[in-house]
Scaffold this active site. Sequence first.
Site, PDB file in Angstrom:
ATOM      1  CG  HIS A   1      -6.324 -20.436  -3.630  1.00 26.42           C
ATOM      2  ND1 HIS A   1      -7.524 -19.859  -3.314  1.00 26.42           N
ATOM      3  CD2 HIS A   1      -7.178 -21.626  -3.778  1.00 26.42           C
ATOM      4  CE1 HIS A   1      -8.505 -20.664  -2.485  1.00 26.42           C
ATOM      5  NE2 HIS A   1      -7.862 -21.303  -3.357  1.00 26.42           N
TER       6      HIS A   1
ATOM      7  CE  LYS B   1     -19.978 -13.371  -5.606  1.00 25.70           C
ATOM      8  NZ  LYS B   1     -20.205 -13.661  -7.253  1.00 25.70           N
TER       9      LYS B   1
END
Lengths: 185, 280
Positions: free
Chosen positions: A38, A103
């Site tokens: 990222h 999650k």
Amino acid sequence: MEKIILDTPLTEKRAVNLKCGDMVLISGTLYTARDAAHLRMIDNIRQKKTLPFELKDSIIYYAGPTPERPGNISGSFGPTTSSRMDKMTLPLLDQGLRGMIGKGLRSPEVIEGIKRNKAVYFAAIGGAGAMISNSIKGIEIIAYDDLGTEAVRKLSVKDFPVVVAIDTFGECIYDSGRNKYKKEF
Amino acid sequence: MREVSTLLIKEKIKKMFIEMNHELGNDVEAFLNKTREIEESPIGREVLENLLDNLAIAKEKQIPICQDTGMAVVFLQIGQEVALTDMFIEEAVNQGVREAYQEGYLRKSVVKEPLERVNTKDNTPAVIHYEIVPGNRIKISAMAKGFGSENMGKIKMLNPSDGKEGIVKFVVDTVSDAGPNPCPPVIVGVGVGGTMEKAAILSKKALLRPLGERNPNQTYGEIEKDILGRINASGIGPQGFGGSCTAMAVHMEYYPTHIAGLPVAVNINCHVARHRESVI
């Protein structure tokens, strides 16, 4: 429980039909990216460089696998905690990213970004990496090879099991689920 | 003195880490089997079924239960009548970890230094806690600690007047704030007393206890029960999707402390509670 079949790419039309709490089986293509990938993608966007894959209508899977044993397609390949990617998510959503699989909780800013871009946040089952590996039919490292487990991988998946955790309207299972089963003690 | 080669310790460590990453203790599996019958939420029951399937697949196909195969934490209780021979003990432990993670196809998740973050590529070093105990044996307790749950831990220096209520509130709030992130159903390790670092180590040690075994001290056993009830009333449920099973157990350990203090540490373990014990 009944499962919804979903093929990639995740178009706006497909996304808006998904509702918080739906159990979904995804088939098609996913791209993995965790913390380090990222950082690099955000840097690429800032410098107006090409990204490792086309973001529009794509789905990013926050995951870094174990090495596969010889003869196996995939190692253990479950989701990591999504909130670590929160600060780096909006620029990707604004470039057309439509789905994320991870999650756990997301920030209010990410939830706003999800609504604004009609995107979907899916939860895969944390700690079920061996089961999830059964849905992975092909893996190709397409960028940042030096990052090892954190490199960007293109996954070919069949019936990859997820739950709609935040839908295009911003409805979040972590709030609605908890409220539904909360008891006085 | 009894001589023990550290090469033996290295071999034990290697075997323990490979095994624990593919197969859990029977206690967790039994808990999941029992709980899938009583979990109130349909999606929660489905999650618990999936976790049981996952354990079966991991064991059968020798694929790690979770891709976060953890940072290695090793507690060594060394009898004072033991003389260690061959490799330096720290190097022996790390060599065992290195061989386990390389030969066992486990993920290497350790970085050399916290800011530059270059991977050591062999999952070393381990975090090692040494304790000298009476006798001529060595007890090794090893755990592969994933960081989804490790990141949700907290420590707080309470005031003595905060008492039992203060402890209960801090632990319940910590688990409640963590919500889905540490992969519930979780095990909650709590360390009370000592100094700041002692409480933290106790909270980690508490995770090694057989699942659901109560603290033999009645006061602490009651607090464990109270906290467990409150956590499971939170509604978080399996994976945080909502439900009645959020924690499998609460384990507390305590130690004498200072007249001015009440340290409390909370260390959370996900449902993939990987640890092994071995006595040499």
